[in-house]
Enzyme design. Sequence first.
Site, short mmCIF file in Angstrom:
data_model
loop_
_atom_site.label_atom_id
_atom_site.label_comp_id
_atom_site.label_asym_id
_atom_site.label_seq_id
_atom_site.Cartn_x
_atom_site.Cartn_y
_atom_site.Cartn_z
CG HIS A 139 67.10 13.97 -44.76
ND1 HIS A 139 68.25 13.25 -44.60
CD2 HIS A 139 66.09 13.06 -44.75
CE1 HIS A 139 67.97 11.94 -44.52
NE2 HIS A 139 66.65 11.81 -44.60
CB SER A 176 73.27 43.87 -35.66
OG SER A 176 74.31 44.54 -36.33
CE LYS A 235 71.23 40.41 -38.41
NZ LYS A 235 70.97 39.14 -39.11
CD GLU A 284 73.19 32.71 -33.17
OE1 GLU A 284 72.53 32.91 -34.20
OE2 GLU A 284 74.00 33.54 -32.73
#
Length: 511
Positions: free
Chosen positions: A167, A286, A292, A299
């Site tokens: 979880h 970024s 970043k 992804e």
Amino acid sequence: MTEEDTLDDAALENDNGADSVVRRDRFSGGPARGFLSSLAADERIFAADLAVDRAHVVMLAECDVIDDETAGDVLHALDAIEVDGHAALPEGEDVHEAIETAVIDEIGADGGKMHTARSRNDEVATCIRYRLREDVIAALEATLALREALADVASEHVETTMPGYTHLQPAQPITVGHWALSYEQAVRRDTERLLGAYARTNVSPLGGAAFAGTTFDIDRERTAHLLGFDGVLENSMDASSSRDFLLETVQALSTLATTLSGLAEDVIIFANRGFVYLSDDYSSTSSIMPQKKNPDTLELVRAVAGDAAAGVQGLTTTLKGLPRAYNRDLQRATPHAWSTVDAVSEASRVAAGAVATADWNAEALAAEAGAGFSTATGVADLLAANGLPFRTAHEIVARAAERAAERTSGEGASHAAEHGADYDAIHAAAADVLEEPLEGYVDPEAVESALDPAQSVASRDSTGGPAPEAVSSQLESAANALESDTEAVQALEDDLDDAHANLRSEVTGYV
Ligand code: ARG
């Protein structure tokens, strides 16, 4: 018919002889011509169609259906067409028709003998199976690379403790090696599924003709052998119209993509927590926030499960309810397989690269391994192993966790969750629950040891567990399976190479 239509048709006929040779003018396609055509998409099976034509022509000559001279002329023309490439083909409804037209353009009407005892229906089915084999081999190789990368991470991190989650909450300490092999074993099954789909793809429909066989005395086994297939699809109607091999392949790829998406998600979360650093090659930045470093590649790997599911959905809905035998719907089924196999193979290769180049932060992982009192189950197990009913042990440890939380509440609730209970808390909880002292059941040192994440991992040495020796034997099975699957995939590739060389030498006998 408008004047414009008439002009268009006349212009087309002047442009090339395709419609007057292979197709009767009546079926030139008219305004729907582009809609009917698969020629552009068929680039993918251009080489396959040439091979299928060659094998068919060689077999027709061997069976005396056509004479050797005509066979030689056709085979010669096919070589020239190959050199010129797909882009140079004349217009046609598809690559099969265009190649036949090109052969006729080259050697005259006898070129049309090439299409004796077959139909585009068995021809296209053969081409798709022929080409898909090389694509599935590429996908298989990507799964092998990923398995190797995961096994390498595992062998380097047999002892690197880390938090394990259920979880997404800290649950029990494990090791990076145990985690990596959990994916290695899943990808291993994905390899097996793809090998199964390959075996059922690698059979020849050629000679099934339109669907009802042929009056000519042909040798289907011979063309199957020349094209490197393991055998023939026996029933001619099944041969020309079934596409379950496409569905099965895409389903296997979709299952692999689902495995990849979970792996990607785990690594994204671990990167977020500072447990793992992705190589710059697999990260992105970024355009506005200079600090970043984002896990974009993973992804995208995660997202490919969507592409693969779309492939399954597209194919299933296209194939569902099609009557026997050939229906033109099948033309639109094929591209779902190409797009899926391309996307999933690429995602597998990227995942393998990202895993192989990532750096694991053993210190941060160890510091978090005991977070959320993740050793609690091990402590309860220890009490149970020393004579307490497991339910009583569970109660003691749960109370200890509560006490620890109360004791540290001044420091913020999350502190207790982070550090859990120590021996004193367990001792006090045991006093509440039992009428007798805990020492009567268990040695305090054993409790201390169970509270330690590394000791906790070491004690879970059941088959397949996270203890270093259990992981070592999983590593052994990973290496053995990788070796035998690598050999199996290599054998498939060798078979295709042999068939290719054999067909070339048969063709050389005629040209
Ligand atoms: N381009 C077609 C396909 O991909 C080839 C078969 C056409 N056959 C036919 N009877 N119209 O399925």
